[in-house]
Write an enzyme that holds these catalytic residues in place. Sequence first.
Site, PDB file in Angstrom:
ATOM      1  CB  THR A  18     -84.905 -42.129 -22.486  1.00 35.73           C
ATOM      2  OG1 THR A  18     -84.217 -42.056 -23.808  1.00 35.73           O
ATOM      3  CG2 THR A  18     -86.304 -42.368 -22.699  1.00 35.73           C
ATOM      4  CE1 TYR A  31     -87.084 -40.688 -26.982  1.00 35.92           C
ATOM      5  CE2 TYR A  31     -85.380 -39.712 -25.234  1.00 35.92           C
ATOM      6  CZ  TYR A  31     -85.844 -40.641 -26.123  1.00 35.92           C
ATOM      7  OH  TYR A  31     -85.048 -41.908 -26.214  1.00 35.92           O
ATOM      8  CB  THR A  97     -82.006 -48.025 -22.253  1.00 35.57           C
ATOM      9  OG1 THR A  97     -82.334 -47.274 -23.407  1.00 35.57           O
ATOM     10  CG2 THR A  97     -82.981 -47.639 -20.894  1.00 35.57           C
ATOM     11  CG  ASP A  98     -79.576 -45.914 -26.858  1.00 35.85           C
ATOM     12  OD1 ASP A  98     -80.506 -46.666 -26.709  1.00 35.85           O
ATOM     13  OD2 ASP A  98     -79.539 -44.905 -27.538  1.00 35.85           O
ATOM     14  CE  LYS A 170     -82.519 -49.994 -25.750  1.00 40.63           C
ATOM     15  NZ  LYS A 170     -82.677 -48.341 -25.933  1.00 40.63           N
ATOM     16  CD  GLU A 292     -67.242 -72.931 -37.547  1.00 38.53           C
ATOM     17  OE1 GLU A 292     -67.502 -72.511 -38.810  1.00 38.53           O
ATOM     18  OE2 GLU A 292     -67.823 -71.925 -36.587  1.00 38.53           O
TER      19      GLU A 292
END
Length: 335
Positions: A18, A31, A97-98, A170, A292
């Site tokens: 982006t 975009y 950023t993903d 993120k 656990e």
Amino acid sequence: MPERTRLPVIAVLATGGTIAGAQAAQQGVGYVAGSYDIATLLAAVPTLAGVADLRPEQIANVGSQDMNHTVWHALATRIRALMADPGIDGIVVTHGTDTLEETAYFLDLTMPCGKPLVLTGAMRPATALGADGPANLYAAVALAGHESARGRGALVVMNEDIHEARGVQKVAAAGLAAFASPDRGRAGVMQAGAPCFHRGLPLSPPIVPWRTAALPPPDQWPRVGIVYAHADMQVDVIDFMADRCQGLVMAGVGDGNASAAALQALARAAARGVAVVRASRTRRGRVARNVEVNDDALGLIAAGDLNPEKARVLLMLGLMSTSDRAALCRCFESA
Ligand code: SIN
């Protein structure tokens, strides 16, 4: 280290995202990521000329949903060369950023822990009103040129916050404050264009063999997939993936748990030689061994505080040198 009397020389490696995105219309929400090249992005921040002597390179230009091992291999090869180049003081990687946290952790584990290595991106495209890319790029270059960023491994700077690659995630699909280090906290902040770290250097960076070993070609990297646990999980999906992968990470419920049937399917996979790691879909807290779930009895590995996608990165790198469960457990306990 003597003080520098010239501007730092910073390589800026662009991969898209982006930060390089363009809208069709400024009023619209749509975009396309990875539309501008790095020269155009740098030209939008003319004040950088007073901060560093820049060496831009375009490695890729993709939205980071399309990030892949071929680009990681190209980045790693180029960054190693730049780390060894005495004419380069620091390195910035621009990224969508993903999946930025995955690339950051991959580079953290595979690059020498010396010169500053800083990743950044943007939540708003370059054409948006109030685009955050220029400020993030400025912060990344300033950080990469700063002596105090040396020896910290890969760092991420977003929205003036500095994060270590291992802890950053993120945490929001939209909005400028989309990155956090939920368990470990931010490493520091950028203030008036300079870093202010909240903690010192790690006493000794984790010893990981991939920092020095040559990476195999990406088509030879072990295949590691992620399965997501949920109520009424159908476990045939685990068998399906176990047939195709050398490693599996389960994004488990709570502390990395899953239904009895799912745990049995994971144990079956482990018995067939698939390396199986339990992480948590909660994305906070530690998944510890034998709490656990009896990992030792089932042949499983606990992810500690790595989220599922970072556990995938570590498991893939671990499988490049061993498939021994005890050795892989040690990777997760020490990396
Ligand atoms: C991407 O990850 O390339 C798109 C989203 C972003 O960069 O913020």
